[in-house]
Scaffold this motif. Structure first.
Motif, short mmCIF file in Angstrom:
data_model
loop_
_atom_site.label_atom_id
_atom_site.label_comp_id
_atom_site.label_asym_id
_atom_site.label_seq_id
_atom_site.Cartn_x
_atom_site.Cartn_y
_atom_site.Cartn_z
N PHE A 180 0.84 -1.19 0.00
CA PHE A 180 0.00 0.00 0.00
C PHE A 180 0.87 1.25 0.00
O PHE A 180 1.83 1.35 0.77
N TRP A 181 0.52 2.19 -0.85
CA TRP A 181 1.23 3.47 -0.92
C TRP A 181 0.22 4.60 -0.76
O TRP A 181 -0.85 4.57 -1.37
N GLN A 182 0.56 5.57 0.03
CA GLN A 182 -0.34 6.70 0.21
C GLN A 182 0.28 7.96 -0.40
O GLN A 182 1.40 8.35 -0.02
N ASP A 183 -0.42 8.55 -1.34
CA ASP A 183 -0.10 9.83 -1.98
C ASP A 183 1.05 9.79 -2.97
O ASP A 183 1.03 10.52 -3.96
N ALA A 184 2.08 8.99 -2.72
CA ALA A 184 3.23 9.01 -3.62
C ALA A 184 3.78 7.59 -3.84
O ALA A 184 3.82 6.77 -2.92
N VAL A 185 4.20 7.34 -5.07
CA VAL A 185 4.86 6.08 -5.40
C VAL A 185 6.28 6.12 -4.85
O VAL A 185 6.98 7.13 -5.02
N PRO A 186 6.74 5.07 -4.18
CA PRO A 186 8.13 5.05 -3.71
C PRO A 186 9.10 5.27 -4.87
O PRO A 186 8.89 4.77 -5.98
#
Length: 344
Positions: A180-186
């Motif tokens: 899960f990623w919130q707001d930005a892609v790693p």
């Protein structure tokens, strides 16, 4: 007042101001009383925030009919200055109910069409919905062709089938896992995620004259900044295959000012990973995470082509139901301008 007697103001991105954003939002909220009467109003902060963070590659222009009382009609064009779909421009054209039938829409269409032709574009895409019948009539009168039928489908969370999320997230171990990623892609996954978005080219386009598009890592970051500037929180979940590659994704987003309405964005699984139930798993897991992060959520809305059987099958099983019917229209710019000239 006739179209010829109405003042039209043309603005490009360098001419957007907070005062313009305020006037535009007032106008948009009047229009939304017709198409979305039960929704909360558009917020000035969100619109002005996005205006200040538009991607460099985005060409966005407005033509507005306005006076001291405010904006009464607008045409908006947009396209990306990139290698894909160089023939296309998107058009949004709306006239307030009290000013229809005065030739404003026709006048604005001519201005926008001439400008897009000067930009080297040859095709306009626009959309109408069944809640504003005047839109379909305008499109047909001006030579646009219906190219795709779509619906905004809505899931009222109170109608989510009991136990469905648990069933869809219970899987036999096969080496796939979720992140899960919130707001930005790693940063480490940015190139792979941009490449994964190519899967959206497999969505039906029906009779639309469009080419495949390819998103760059820089464009992913630009869209993230734009979304955040508009007050959105984005929750993305990806499936990672046993070999570590990205095997699917889906995303949900909502605005802090309007947390009850959640937007479903992209959902896609590449061909090599289909047939494993990843789409259902991704959507159910992301919805579970949403309910934890946004307890005010009441509904999810998504846009689907009526011809997209596989996605509609999943969405219908989740409890999505038709909310608003839309039609995507396309108009050859040369033919549109000829039509306008002939009807003068």
């Amino acid at each position: 007042m006739t179209a010829a007697a109405s003042a039209v103001t043309h603005r490009t991105t360098r001419q957007f101001t907070e005062a313009f954003a305020q006037r535009l939002v007032t106008h948009l909220n009047i229009l939304r009383q017709e198409s979305h009467p039960d929704d909360p109003p558009v917020q000035v902060d969100n619109v002005w925030g996005q205006m200040q963070h538009l991607p460099d590659l985005l060409d966005l222009q407005f033509w507005t009919v306005e006076d001291d009382a405010g904006i009464h009609a607008h045409a908006r064009t947009q396209f990306m200055r990139g290698p894909d779909n160089q023939h296309l421009a998107h058009l949004d054209l709306m006239v307030a109910p009290h000013r229809r039938g005065q030739g404003l829409g026709r006048h604005l269409l001519g201005l926008a069409a001439h400008a897009m032709q000067a930009e080297g574009r040859s095709l306009l895409l626009t959309a109408t919905n069944d809640r504003v019948p005047a839109g379909e009539g305008f499109a047909r009168r001006h030579g646009f062709q219906a190219a795709q039928s779509t619906h905004t489908n809505r899931l009222l969370l109170r109608d989510l089938p009991a136990g469905l999320l648990d069933r869809w997230t219970t899987r036999t171990e096969d080496g796939y896992r979720l992140e899960f990623w919130q707001d930005a892609v790693p940063e480490a996954d940015l190139p792979a995620y941009a490449a994964l978005l190519d899967v959206m080219n497999s969505a039906p386009t029906d009779d639309l004259n469009v080419e495949d598009s390819h998103v760059t890592p820089e464009e992913v970051r630009a869209m993230e900044r734009l979304s955040a500037a508009g007050g959105r929180t984005t929750l993305t979940v990806v499936a990672r295959a046993p070999d570590g590659t990205l095997a699917g994704m889906t995303d949900l987003s909502w605005r802090a000012a309007q947390p009850q309405i959640v937007g479903q964005g992209n959902t896609g699984v590449p061909d090599a990973h289909r047939g494993r139930g990843l789409g259902r798993w991704l959507k159910a897991a992301n919805l579970q995470r949403l309910l934890t992060l946004n307890p005010h959520a009441r509904e999810i809305r998504t846009q689907n082509a009526d011809s997209n059987g596989p996605m509609l099958h999943i969405n219908t099983a989740m409890g999505f139901r038709p909310f608003m019917a839309s039609t995507v229209w396309q108009g050859d710019l040369t033919a549109t301008l000829d039509h306008l000239k002939e009807s003068t």
